[in-house]
Design an enzyme around this catalytic site. Sequence first.
Site: not given
Ligand code: GCO
Length: 457
Positions: A171, A359
Site C-alpha cells: 500500500e 487483504e
Molecule cells: C494495510 C494494512 C493493515 C491494516 C488494515 C486495516 O495494508 O492497510 O496492511 O496494516 O491493518 O488495512 O486497516
Amino acid sequence: MIDPKTLAARFPGDFLFGVATAAYQIEGSARADGRKQSIWDAFSKMPGRVHNGDSGDVACDHYNRLDEDLDLIKEMGVEAYRFSIAWPRIIPEGVGRINEKGLDFYDRLVDGCKARGIKTFATLYHWDLPLALMGDGGWAARSTAYAFQRYAKVVMARIGDRLDAVATFNEPWCSVWLSHLYGIHAPGERNMRAALAAMHHTNLAHGLAVEAIRHVTPNVPVGLVLNAHSVIAGSDSAGDKAAAERAFDFHNGAFFGPVFKGEYPKSLVSALGDKMPAVEDGDLAVINQKLDWWGLNYYTPMRVLDDARQGAEFPATQPAPFVNPEKTDIGWEIFPSAMTDLVVDLYDRYELPEMYITENGACYNTEVENGEVNDQPRLDYISDHLAAAADLISKGLPVKGYFAWSLMDNFEWAEGYSMRFGLVHVDYETQVRTVKKSGKWYTQLAAQFPKGNHRAG
Ligand code: GCO
C-alpha cells in the site's frame, strides 16, 4: 452468510486461501536481537499520534510465539501466509551494518512455514522504515530508494529460496499520501512537496527492488500490493464525475500509472508537476517493469464530490455520503460490489498480470464470551466479499487467491489496539489466542482446497 461448501464451488481448485499480517502490527520485541527503531516506534511515542498512546513494543508478542502462531495457521487449514519483514531488524540503521540475528528470525519463519506445508508470501515493506533514514529525509530522499534496493537484495539472498512470492511494497498509498500529506501515519508529514517526493522515490524503490530480486532470485514471483481505491462519483453531475476521474488519477494513477504504463497521470503532472521532485532519465523505465502478479487490498469504496472552492488543491474533491448505511466498527462503508467493479475497471485501464486479493476483512470489536467470539458480522463481510471475488472469476479475471486481513487482532496503526480485524481474538494482557466464529468458518472454506477440478483437461 453463505455456506462454505456452496461458496467453495465457485472457485477453481487451485485457488489459494491465506491469512495476512504485518511485522510491526504483531511482532513486538521492538528492541530484541539488534532491532533498531523504525519511524513507527518514534511516531507512536509522540503524544496524540496513536490512540491511547499505544505502540508496537509488545503487540501480539509474535516474535516470541512464532511456532505457536504458525501452528495456529496450520490448524486453521489455510494454505498460505502473507507476512512482512521488518527492515530495522535486518539493516537496523537502514544502510550499513547487516544484523544476522534479524535475518535468523525470518529464516525460522519461512522454515516453519515450509515444515507445516504453508506457502510463504513475503512483503518487504509494510511501513516500518528504519528511523535513522529520516535523518536523510526518509522517503522524501532519493537515497532511500537505493537503501531499499540493497535491503531487498540482502533479504532475498538469505530467505528467497523458500519464498513462494514476494511483494516490494504494501500500500504505497498509505506510506505516501496518508503518511506525508494527510499526516495520519508515520512520519506524520502534511506537505504536498514531501508527499510527491515520497511518491516518486517509493515508485523508484519498487523498480530498483524488482531488479534486485530478479537478479538474486529469478524464480520468485515478484509483485506489488496496492490498496487501489474504488472511486465512485457522489452524483451523476459532470462536476462530480470529473472529480472522480481526478481522484482516480491521484489515488490510483500515481502508482498504477508509472508501474504499469511507465508514466504519471497527465492530470496529476499538470496540476502538481511544479512540486514534484526530479524524475531522472531512466527512472520510469526502472519503475515500469513487468510484474509477475499484483495484490489488491480492499475494504471500502471511496465516494467523492467535486470541491469547487477556489484554490482547492488537486484532486479537489470532498467525501460524498455512504450509499449503504451499514459500516464496520472503524466506520467504513460495506459495499462488496465496488470491489468487483474496481478490478474490472483496473484491467480495462492497465495491462495487469494475475492478481491476488492480498487483504480484505472487517473491524468488529467483539469480545470473548464463555470462550467464544461470535463475530457473525465479520463472517458475513468476508463471505460477501468472497462472493464478489467469485464474480470476478466468473467474468474471466485472473484472481488466484484471497488473504484474509488479519490472522489475528493486532496493532491497528493510528487506532492502536482499539480496532480488531482478526479471525483470531488476542487478549493483549495474557496473549491468549481464541479462534473466532469467522475463523472457524474460514477454516471450513479453506479445507475444501486445493481440490481436484483444476486438473481437469
Ligand atoms: C494495510 C494494512 C493493515 C491494516 C488494515 C486495516 O495494508 O492497510 O496492511 O496494516 O491493518 O488495512 O486497516
